[in-house]
Every structure is written in structure tokens, then in C-alpha cells.
Design an enzyme around this catalytic site. Sequence first.
Site, mmCIF file in Angstrom:
data_model
loop_
_atom_site.group_PDB
_atom_site.id
_atom_site.type_symbol
_atom_site.label_atom_id
_atom_site.label_comp_id
_atom_site.label_asym_id
_atom_site.label_seq_id
_atom_site.Cartn_x
_atom_site.Cartn_y
_atom_site.Cartn_z
ATOM 1 N N TRP A 56 0.833 -1.202 0.000
ATOM 2 C CA TRP A 56 0.000 0.000 0.000
ATOM 3 C C TRP A 56 0.864 1.246 0.000
ATOM 4 C CZ3 TRP A 56 -4.729 1.272 -1.149
ATOM 5 C CH2 TRP A 56 -5.222 2.515 -0.745
ATOM 6 N N LEU A 57 0.510 2.218 -0.842
ATOM 7 C CA LEU A 57 1.211 3.496 -0.897
ATOM 8 C C LEU A 57 0.340 4.567 -0.260
ATOM 9 C CD1 LEU A 57 2.528 3.475 -4.594
ATOM 10 C CD2 LEU A 57 3.811 2.905 -2.515
ATOM 11 N N ASP A 82 6.355 5.072 -18.811
ATOM 12 C CA ASP A 82 4.978 5.587 -18.861
ATOM 13 C C ASP A 82 4.809 6.622 -17.755
ATOM 14 O OD1 ASP A 82 2.345 5.896 -19.624
ATOM 15 O OD2 ASP A 82 1.631 4.027 -18.731
#
Length: 294
Positions: free
Chosen positions: A90-91, A199
Site C-alpha cells: 500500500w502506498l 509511462d
Amino acid sequence: MHAWVEQQLGCAVVAQAPLGGGCIHQAWRLELADGRSVFAKTNTAAAMPMFEAELGGLQQLARHAPDALVIPDPLAWGVAGDRAVLLLSWLPLADSPGAAAGEGWFQCGQCLAHLHRSSATAAPDQGYGAAANNFIGSTPQANGWRSDWGVFFAECRLAPQLAWAARRGEPQRGVRELLELVPHWLSGHHCEPVLVHGDLWCGNAGLLTNGCGTIFDPASFWGDREVDLAMAQLFGGFPPAFFNGYADVWPLESSAKGRVDLYNLYHLLNHANMFGGSWGRRAQACIDQLLSQG
């Protein structure tokens, strides 16, 4: 999916919440019984190659990223029933970075430069490209190896997108001339291959609540570091501090500005092929401008 997650992580899922922002996969925040949060992506089982390519890119980036640039850690991946699943650490993204945002973005730019520089020392002997194909968004991205950067960019980046546009019945003008000129335009640019994110738009980067930067959702390959800095300019969202931080560690050549439009043509074509509409006209205008300067 919960039973599969529990089997993979050895911990029960106690809550699940959908997350927005993506147009390809479904995304979820999973709360585990031990207090951890996990980021989950799901799609049909046929999308598993996309997840495998993503985790490969994350693992590559993590090898070269400094500690202050957080790369999400792939925790588990596979097929659960009829769904492909990718679990990532999780960020905790900062919704409103506040006064520290400038300093955080400056450091994020510095970290990207350090990542590029570190990877340059480990660049493969084959030159530019990658051992396996991957994806740019949901689009297959051809790799392979070329010893010449201009040839790689023409043959493995622009040519597949231009061919796709033609198959869709919306061919771009000036294709043959463009593909012949690209290697010539880049022949004097002796860039060393580095591991690029591939990207790097603002939706694939951010600041965490602790002030560190993070990048994710890569389409990585070995190429010119300028492609990351060029795309960071395409859709906005990166403040000047980010570019200043990069330049503080590894300044770009003064001629880099002249390659921004060429490098971003790849992403304009990809958007035209995926979404149609004004993207095709924007790509054609870019081609016309490049040829007029050629």
C-alpha cells in the site's frame, strides 16, 4: 478473491473498498486482520500477462531506485477463479502535500536521476530494448534489442503504433518519411541505455505522506533517459521542482528540448489508437511539425 488473498498472504481480509482512477483494471484497498493495507488490482484471467509485465518492471526499478523513491512491492500475483489478481504494498499517497510539496518533488526528481544513473552502470550489452515485450497501458509494447537507439525508437515504438492506426482505418500521413528520418534525427544523440519507467505521466507518480516520492505502473525498457522527462511534460502535473531536482543530479543536454515532441509522439499515437477522437489529430499535427523541421 478473499480466500485467495488469505492463502497467499496468510492473513484474513477484513474489509475491501474500491478505488478509482484507473481505466484498465479494477483496483481495491484491502484491510487485513493484522492491520496492514494492501493494494489489489483485478481483471479477467486473460489480463494476467499485463500483471506479470508490470511486476517485472517494478522489480527492475526497485533494484536501482534510491531509498527515498518508493517502488511498490509485489506481494502476490496469480489467477483466483476467473480473475487475474496482483497484490502490491500500500502506498499512503498525500492528497494535499502542502508546503513540503516543492521539496518533495525536488527530491523525487533527484531520485529519478539517481535511478537512471545507477541503472546505466548495469545496462545490458544488447543495447536498447528489453528481453521480453510488455505493455504501455493496455497496449502491447514491442521490445527486443537494437544496438542503435534511433532504429529502436523507429522500429519498436513508432512503427507498431503507426501500423495499428492504419489497420483501424485511420492512417497517419507522412509515415514512410517519418520512419526513415527518425534514425537520422537521433544518430548524433549518443545516449547511453538506462532503465526508464516508460509511462511516466503524473498519474503514475506522487508524493507519500512521509514526503518521499513514488513511481508505479511502469512500462520499463532500456532506452534514452529523456523519454521519461519528455512524458512527464506531456500531460502536466509535474511541477518545475521535479525537473529542477533531476537537473541537480544529472542535467540533460541542451539539445534535449528538440527531442521532446518526437518522444511524446509515441504516447500521442497510443492514445489515438486506444481512444480515438482528437488524439489522432494531435498526433498528425505532431508528425507534420516534425517533418517540417526535418
